[in-house]
Design a protein around this motif. Structure first.
Motif, mmCIF file in Angstrom:
data_model
loop_
_atom_site.group_PDB
_atom_site.id
_atom_site.type_symbol
_atom_site.label_atom_id
_atom_site.label_comp_id
_atom_site.label_asym_id
_atom_site.label_seq_id
_atom_site.Cartn_x
_atom_site.Cartn_y
_atom_site.Cartn_z
ATOM 1 N N ARG A 1 0.946 -1.088 -0.063
ATOM 2 C CA ARG A 1 0.093 -0.103 -0.095
ATOM 3 C C ARG A 1 0.761 1.326 -0.009
ATOM 4 O O ARG A 1 1.981 1.106 0.650
ATOM 5 C CB ARG A 1 -0.830 -0.116 1.156
ATOM 6 N N PHE A 2 0.375 2.299 -0.668
ATOM 7 C CA PHE A 2 1.227 3.609 -0.910
ATOM 8 C C PHE A 2 0.281 4.752 -0.954
ATOM 9 O O PHE A 2 -0.936 4.495 -1.346
ATOM 10 C CB PHE A 2 1.896 3.307 -1.970
ATOM 11 N N ARG B 1 -3.604 6.767 0.738
ATOM 12 C CA ARG B 1 -3.759 8.098 0.443
ATOM 13 C C ARG B 1 -3.676 8.688 -0.631
ATOM 14 O O ARG B 1 -2.767 7.930 -1.514
ATOM 15 C CB ARG B 1 -3.137 8.957 1.680
ATOM 16 N N LEU B 2 -4.360 9.638 -0.836
ATOM 17 C CA LEU B 2 -4.390 10.303 -2.338
ATOM 18 C C LEU B 2 -4.122 11.704 -2.299
ATOM 19 O O LEU B 2 -4.710 12.395 -1.578
ATOM 20 C CB LEU B 2 -5.834 10.063 -2.899
ATOM 21 N N VAL B 3 -3.230 12.131 -3.256
ATOM 22 C CA VAL B 3 -2.782 13.500 -3.178
ATOM 23 C C VAL B 3 -2.936 13.708 -4.469
ATOM 24 O O VAL B 3 -2.208 13.581 -5.278
ATOM 25 C CB VAL B 3 -1.485 14.003 -2.484
ATOM 26 N N ILE B 4 -3.850 14.903 -4.828
ATOM 27 C CA ILE B 4 -4.011 15.484 -6.395
ATOM 28 C C ILE B 4 -3.340 16.943 -6.306
ATOM 29 O O ILE B 4 -4.003 17.776 -5.422
ATOM 30 C CB ILE B 4 -5.570 15.561 -6.589
ATOM 31 N N VAL C 1 -10.595 6.791 -0.128
ATOM 32 C CA VAL C 1 -9.380 6.835 0.555
ATOM 33 C C VAL C 1 -9.267 8.411 1.149
ATOM 34 O O VAL C 1 -9.820 9.334 0.288
ATOM 35 C CB VAL C 1 -8.153 6.579 -0.293
ATOM 36 N N PRO C 2 -8.446 8.762 2.211
ATOM 37 C CA PRO C 2 -8.298 10.165 2.426
ATOM 38 C C PRO C 2 -7.551 10.853 1.395
ATOM 39 O O PRO C 2 -6.474 10.313 0.655
ATOM 40 C CB PRO C 2 -7.387 10.139 3.677
ATOM 41 N N THR C 3 -8.138 11.965 0.959
ATOM 42 C CA THR C 3 -7.624 12.564 -0.146
ATOM 43 C C THR C 3 -7.504 14.168 0.166
ATOM 44 O O THR C 3 -8.289 14.900 0.773
ATOM 45 C CB THR C 3 -8.714 12.722 -1.298
#
Length: 300
Positions: free
Chosen positions: A96-97, A122-125, A239-241
């Motif tokens: 997981r990443f 986690r997601l970072v956009i 997922v937390p974003t």
């Protein structure tokens, strides 16, 4: 200063990617996906900062820089870079990443988070539109439709010849002039990008991302049939974003943030005074936002 290394990694998806990585290999993993017309170089400020306590990985995606450049347009459908992403994680022993994406890399990141939340913690956009909002605004918002006409131009089969005729240096200036502060681009970075774009097949590989995309981009006064999915229920991102948005983006307008909280279960939104290429135009506030999010939403 954390030293980053470059590796050339063959994947079972049939491509070989140049990958920048560094930091403690037993640390929480962050995988960074760049967009057009860049490479892993766009993440230079984030990677050197976050590698202090994370394992950071940034591929040059298929079609870009020195990575493999399949000729067929269908090799660039979103499912293909998602497969590259997961194959790269598997090859590096990452389960997981946290996935970080900008521009086209953000489009892949949105899709990957929707399809494989079991792999993405986690997601970072960064300045990449949610697929539902983007398609809806291309139909319903005249300003966003007008701002996106470059996509139609990039899909033209004659675009490679047009870029070659104008020269890569002129293309560089026109690509960034309206979207970033050119004074923030170091001469060495400009030279590196020109060298990447000048590689055989590079222009076609980069442009094929636009040609393969399913998004409908009507002409300014065109009436088109509404894609059914934009008015139907859409699955949420679970997922937390974190979304970090450069508010002076001339290509992706503020309408891309409208209704986003209804499509993401756990959303953190940070606005930054920067243009589209905020990773290097405003690295300090971008890094602070990512750091704060990683601390507030620790990976399971």
């Amino acid at each position: 200063m954390i030293d980053l290394e470059r590796r050339r990694i063959p994947l079972p998806t049939g491509v070989t990617l140049d990958v920048t990585l560094g930091g403690p290999e037993d640390g929480a993993a962050l995988i960074f996906l760049h967009g057009f017309p860049e490479s892993a170089r766009t993440w230079r400020h984030q990677m050197t900062e976050l590698a202090r306590d994370h394992f950071v990985v940034a591929p040059d995606q298929r079609g870009f820089a020195g990575s493999s450049k399949p000729e067929a347009v269908d090799a660039y459908h979103t499912a293909q870079p998602i497969a590259d992403l997961l194959a790269l994680a598997d090859t590096l022993g990452i389960d997981r990443f946290t996935l970080v994406g900008h521009d086209w890399g953000g489009a892949v990141a949105w899709a990957a988070a929707l399809a494989r939340p079991d792999r993405i913690a986690r997601l970072v956009i960064l300045n990449a539109p949610h697929p539902l909002i983007f398609q809806r605004t291309l139909i319903d918002d005249p300003a966003q439709r007008a701002a996106s006409q470059y996509i139609r131009a990039f899909r033209d089969p004659g675009m490679e010849a047009a870029i070659t005729a104008m020269g890569l240096g002129t293309f560089f200036d026109t690509s960034f002039r309206n979207h970033a502060d050119l004074t923030r681009i170091a001469a060495e970075d400009r030279a590196a990008y020109l060298a990447e774009w000048g590689q055989p097949g590079a222009l076609t590989g980069m442009l094929n991302w636009y040609r393969a995309a399913a998004v409908v981009v009507p002409a300014p006064d065109e009436t088109v049939e509404r894609p059914a999915f934009i008015d139907a229920p859409f699955p949420p991102v679970t997922v937390p974003t974190l979304v970090v948005w450069g508010t002076r983006d001339a290509a992706l307008l503020p309408c891309q943030l409208e209704g986003l909280d209804g499509l993401v279960d756990d959303l953190t939104l940070v606005r930054v005074d920067a243009g589209h290429f905020l990773t290097w135009e405003a690295p300090e506030p971008v890094n602070r936002a990512i750091r704060a999010f990683l601390s507030a939403r620790p990976a399971a």
